[in-house]
Design an enzyme around this catalytic site. Structure first.
Site, PDB file in Angstrom:
ATOM      1  N   LYS A  83      -1.112  31.612  24.354  1.00 52.94           N
ATOM      2  CA  LYS A  83      -2.524  32.301  23.868  1.00 52.94           C
ATOM      3  C   LYS A  83      -3.505  31.441  23.362  1.00 52.94           C
ATOM      4  O   LYS A  83      -4.754  31.673  23.521  1.00 52.94           O
ATOM      5  CB  LYS A  83      -1.961  33.360  22.992  1.00 52.94           C
ATOM      6  CG  LYS A  83      -1.300  34.488  23.629  1.00 52.94           C
ATOM      7  CD  LYS A  83      -1.139  35.826  22.664  1.00 52.94           C
ATOM      8  CE  LYS A  83      -0.197  36.751  23.507  1.00 52.94           C
ATOM      9  NZ  LYS A  83      -0.136  38.256  22.661  1.00 52.94           N
ATOM     10  N   ASP A 123      -5.310  42.439  22.167  1.00 57.10           N
ATOM     11  CA  ASP A 123      -3.817  42.678  21.338  1.00 57.10           C
ATOM     12  C   ASP A 123      -4.162  43.597  20.367  1.00 57.10           C
ATOM     13  O   ASP A 123      -3.639  44.635  20.142  1.00 57.10           O
ATOM     14  CB  ASP A 123      -3.272  41.419  20.941  1.00 57.10           C
ATOM     15  CG  ASP A 123      -2.514  40.565  22.075  1.00 57.10           C
ATOM     16  OD1 ASP A 123      -2.043  41.476  23.023  1.00 57.10           O
ATOM     17  OD2 ASP A 123      -2.042  39.416  21.901  1.00 57.10           O
TER      18      ASP A 123
END
Ligand code: ATR
Length: 291
Positions: free
Chosen positions: A85, A121
């Site tokens: 990420k 997220d």
């Protein structure tokens, strides 16, 4: 789909069709377990969109070259999971505000000006807590356990919902203090050690440590989780089961992070395709499949 005994013309048509479809991937290592292809296939069906979404296993340390090749070959977008990420964030030329705040991206998209990174997220977690689990975050007392990448990605969206209190407890207290400092411009975050969690009631207790995925126990003070608490593990499936079952045995409402996964995917799908998927049916199908 299996095609048997297709004529060369039909095979050619199929190849043309596949080439014409917009291509998306989820990049990770490991990635074989990822439910993202199944989720996006259902969203695409709902929206009547023809697209291909596949898993892409990339060796550690080789994110940029694989991502570059995927987009150079016409790939439209990628979801990015562990451990890439931060690499995804660094890879993109343009970044959303929420990706910048998290310092990490789970979403990439080819745009006219280059590759754009976002982080869906946090919105996924907030959406799951509020829409699917019916938790009001405004005015709630929230405890995040853990101060690694998973925690960092959700602090800003949680602060954005105006909780009464946001505490971050971590085994290594200095990392909780770092997060509190980092997010101070957005709101008050109280850092503490795992054994120094305030003796107050928390409406939401989020497990953002890697204990579930590593299969390690997480020792928490007595009375922290009980009736009136939602205990939420950001991992999903069998990995989260010990935490979820333990919380339920203490009388708490508990959930794993499957809904967060589906909601972050919906947010990604909307950014890519401009259509908002209906998540409830997809989530209950996955629940039935994953137990
Ligand atoms: P992720 O990206 O999954 O958040 P990470 O950045 O390595 O992974 O962070 C892991 C988090 O889980 C950290 O908060 C870590 O605590 P430390 O900062 O003290 O390392 C926490 N963690 C991992 N194993 C743990 C354990 N056995 N008990 C408590 N916390 C644990």
């Amino acid at each position: 789909m299996a095609v048997t005994e297709a004529s060369p013309a039909a095979t050619g048509m199929m190849a043309l069709f596949l080439n014409a479809m917009d291509r998306y991937v989820v990049i990770g290592n490991p990635v074989a377990h990822s439910l993202s292809p199944a989720i996006h296939a259902r969203f695409a069906e709902q929206a009547g969109e023809a697209l291909a979404y596949e898993r892409m296993l990339v060796p550690e340390g080789a994110f940029a070259e694989h991502a570059r090749a995927f987009f150079a070959g016409g790939g439209r977008g990628a979801n990015v999971t562990l451990p890439f990420k931060v690499d995804a964030f660094d890879f993109a030329g343009e970044k959303s505000e929420r990706a910048r705040i998290a310092g990490a991206a789970n979403f990439l998209m080819a745009r006219a000006g280059g590759i754009f990174a976002d982080n869906t997220d946090g919105a996924g977690l907030v959406g799951d807590l509020q829409r699917n689990l019916g938790i009001a975050l405004r005015g709630a007392a929230i405890l995040i356990i853990g101060a690694g990448g998973a925690a960092r990605g959700v602090v800003a969206p949680l602060l954005g919902e105006a909780p009464a209190r946001l505490v971050i407890a971590n085994r290594t207290p200095a990392r909780a203090q770092d997060l509190a400092r980092r997010f101070a411009p957005l709101g008050r975050v109280e850092p503490c050690a795992l054994d120094g969690i305030p003796a107050a009631h928390f409406d939401v207790v989020l497990n953002a440590t890697s204990t579930s995925t590593r299969g390690e126990p997480l020792a928490l003070r007595e009375g922290l989780i009980g009736p009136g608490t939602l205990a939420y593990d950001m991992a999903y499936g069998p990995a989260a089961r010990a935490f979820v079952d333990h919380a339920r045995s203490l009388g708490a409402k508990a959930s794993d992070g499957l809904g967060m996964l589906v909601e972050q995917a919906a947010e990604s799908f909307q950014l890519w395709r401009g259509k908002r998927p209906q998540t409830a049916a997809v989530l209950s199908e996955l629940r039935a499949r994953t137990g």
